[in-house]
Design a protein around this motif. Structure first.
Motif, PDB file in Angstrom:
ATOM      1  N   PRO A 166       0.817  -1.231   0.000  1.00  0.00           N
ATOM      2  CA  PRO A 166       0.000   0.000   0.000  1.00  0.00           C
ATOM      3  C   PRO A 166       0.843   1.271   0.000  1.00  0.00           C
ATOM      4  O   PRO A 166       0.516   2.238  -0.697  1.00  0.00           O
ATOM      5  N   SER A 167       1.943   1.299   0.763  1.00  0.00           N
ATOM      6  CA  SER A 167       2.798   2.491   0.829  1.00  0.00           C
ATOM      7  C   SER A 167       3.450   2.777  -0.523  1.00  0.00           C
ATOM      8  O   SER A 167       3.516   3.931  -0.971  1.00  0.00           O
ATOM      9  N   GLY A 191       6.543  -4.036   8.775  1.00  0.00           N
ATOM     10  CA  GLY A 191       5.452  -3.279   9.388  1.00  0.00           C
ATOM     11  C   GLY A 191       5.957  -2.310  10.439  1.00  0.00           C
ATOM     12  O   GLY A 191       5.507  -1.152  10.525  1.00  0.00           O
ATOM     13  N   PHE A 192       6.917  -2.759  11.259  1.00  0.00           N
ATOM     14  CA  PHE A 192       7.491  -1.878  12.292  1.00  0.00           C
ATOM     15  C   PHE A 192       8.177  -0.678  11.646  1.00  0.00           C
ATOM     16  O   PHE A 192       7.999   0.472  12.084  1.00  0.00           O
ATOM     17  N   MET A 193       8.982  -0.931  10.626  1.00  0.00           N
ATOM     18  CA  MET A 193       9.706   0.163   9.976  1.00  0.00           C
ATOM     19  C   MET A 193       8.747   1.141   9.306  1.00  0.00           C
ATOM     20  O   MET A 193       8.941   2.359   9.376  1.00  0.00           O
ATOM     21  N   LEU A 194       7.698   0.628   8.670  1.00  0.00           N
ATOM     22  CA  LEU A 194       6.748   1.501   7.986  1.00  0.00           C
ATOM     23  C   LEU A 194       5.937   2.343   8.961  1.00  0.00           C
ATOM     24  O   LEU A 194       5.474   3.433   8.624  1.00  0.00           O
ATOM     25  N   ASN A 195       5.739   1.832  10.180  1.00  0.00           N
ATOM     26  CA  ASN A 195       5.002   2.588  11.189  1.00  0.00           C
ATOM     27  C   ASN A 195       5.812   3.772  11.728  1.00  0.00           C
ATOM     28  O   ASN A 195       5.246   4.711  12.277  1.00  0.00           O
ATOM     29  N   HIS A 196       7.141   3.705  11.588  1.00  0.00           N
ATOM     30  CA  HIS A 196       7.996   4.736  12.180  1.00  0.00           C
ATOM     31  C   HIS A 196       8.810   5.524  11.146  1.00  0.00           C
ATOM     32  O   HIS A 196       9.267   6.628  11.459  1.00  0.00           O
ATOM     33  N   PHE A 197       9.006   4.962   9.955  1.00  0.00           N
ATOM     34  CA  PHE A 197       9.862   5.611   8.959  1.00  0.00           C
ATOM     35  C   PHE A 197       9.205   5.518   7.584  1.00  0.00           C
ATOM     36  O   PHE A 197       8.140   4.928   7.428  1.00  0.00           O
TER      37      PHE A 197
END
Length: 460
Positions: A35-36, A156-162
């Motif tokens: 999606p990003s 998912g963790f990286m996309l939530n923060h960066f």
């Protein structure tokens, strides 16, 4: 190295597993970023497919060549080269501004990944004694599953923060640490016979496998009967046929055709293709199901796939799966493991229409099946090949796994597309794809188990 194995073998295993982990994470890390990437790079569906598959396409084409080069020129040298290339490709991917740049960077990462995937298992076979091989391969397989399933979690963790490029840049410190450790700790090893390089075989295998995977990737978008797919598939068949003929005629083949007369070997590789077909395609569908149907964000979707990896790691690192495999024997262990995985896919397909419960049960079953079946199949492949050809053996194992994964994403993606195109819901299409994956996995279990059983009877 002594008859007891290399004195630092367990530390070395940790180092090569770290190198392996970085490569495997990138097989699935992009799934949660779909999606990003669609929003930020304005990527079309075809672009997304190429971003995911360019990596495995290049790996699939080069694995046999990389394994042969490692056996001839030195496995430590190939590990170092692979880490350097993988790190450079990760940097280029993280800084990409267009879909074309990202696809090219992913292909470059695939070159480094091919070198790493073949040499890690080959080094493990060299530094451990035969009695320790099952345990070492169990740990190596656990890291495989961890990388395969933890990609969505880390992504998912990286996309939530960066921003999305961070999912590639995070590889850089890990690759640098692994590179330093390989230089200091890993002993050099290669084929003492020094077989002459099979340059034509390397060229034919690379072109043939790349063409075959390209045809598979192109099928869902362009149609399985389109000229693009049929011509590419025909090239693949002709080139791979020429490769097989060439290998049977020369004194120092890159891939000895006699390997395939060993039922233990053919049983293991048949199971490997079908298990990765079901797993690769099913996880591709699962990450979309969690986000588009159940409405989870990237990090939430990644967290909800974690039970699979945790189950594999727990069963392999505690030695539970190794005990099961020893008691059951390789054929039964492979069959039981793949039946468990198939049941897990069925649970996800049939019992998760309204929530996460069916997926959780499915992931636990898939994890238990992976923990039992994967080490047994990898050990069956490697034990059927002479130790001096360990790199080629790892190349075969990796090639078939990458081929199965790419085929799974393509075919199960096509099942999803056809169901949605026929007017059915996205949820129904995802479920149908999971069921097709379940059939492939259970079929692989029985095919592999039958061939392995016959091989054991012949030896007896």
């Amino acid at each position: 190295m002594t008859s007891k194995g290399h004195p630092q073998r367990w530390l070395i295993l940790g180092v090569i597993c770290l190198a392996q982990l970085t490569v495997l994470l990138d097989n699935t890390v992009l799934n949660v970023a779909i999606p990003s990437l669609t929003r930020e790079l304005h990527a079309a569906t075809a672009d997304i497919q190429w971003m995911i598959n360019a990596y495995s396409l290049v790996q699939s084409g080069l694995l046999l060549t990389a394994g042969s080069a490692a056996d001839r020129y030195g496995r430590k040298k190939m590990l170092i080269a692979g880490l350097a290339l993988f790190g450079a490709g990760s940097l280029a991917a993280g800084l990409a501004d267009t879909t074309g740049q990202l696809i090219a960077a992913r292909a470059g990462m695939g070159v480094g990944g091919a070198l790493l995937l073949t040499t890690t298992l080959a080094v493990a076979m060299q530094i451990f004694t035969p009695d320790e091989h099952p345990k070492a391969i169990g740990i190596w397989s656990a890291v495989n599953a961890l990388g395969f399933a933890a990609g969505p979690l880390i992504g998912g963790f990286m996309l939530n923060h960066f921003w999305w490029g961070a999912i590639f840049l995070v590889n850089l410190p890990v690759a640098a640490l692994a590179l330093a450790a390989v230089v200091v700790l890993v002993p050099e090893s290669k084929n003492p016979q020094g077989d002459r390089p099979d340059l034509l075989g390397a060229l034919l295998s690379t072109i043939g496998m790349a063409a075959l995977v390209f045809a598979i990737i192109s099928g869902p978008e362009h149609g399985w009967t389109s000229a693009r797919v049929l011509i590419t598939a025909a090239v693949a068949v002709l080139v791979l046929g020429a490769f097989a003929y060439w290998e049977s005629r020369i004194p120092f083949p890159m891939l000895d055709p006699h390997f395939f007369r060993n039922r233990r070997f053919t049983g293991a590789v048949a199971g490997a293709v079908l298990i990765t077909f079901g797993m690769g395609g099913a996880l591709f569908l699962l990450t979309q199901h969690l986000q588009f149907v159940l409405g989870y964000g990237p990090l939430e979707a990644g967290l909800r796939t974690a039970p699979l990896a945790l189950t594999v790691v727990a069963l392999n690192f505690t030695g539970v799966s190794a005990k099961w495999a020893t008691r059951l024997g390789t054929p039964v262990a492979v069959a039981v493991g793949m039946v468990l995985m198939s049941l897990g896919l069925v649970s996800i397909a049939l019992f998760d229409s309204g929530g996460y419960g069916g997926t959780l049960l499915g992931l636990l079953l898939i994890g238990a099946g992976c923990a039992v079946a994967n080490p047994a199949m990898a050990h069956a492949v490697m034990s059927a090949i002479p130790p001096e050809k360990a790199g080629v053996g790892a190349g075969i194992n990796g090639t078939l796994a990458e081929f199965g994964n790419g085929l799974g994403v393509a075919v199960l993606g096509a099942v999803l597309s056809s169901w949605v195109a026929s007017g059915k819901s996205l949820s129904a299409g995802l479920g149908a794809g999971q069921l097709v994956g379940a059939v492939a996995v259970v079929a692989g279990g029985f095919v592999a188990a039958g061939l392995l059983r016959r091989a054991e009877k012949n030896v007896a």
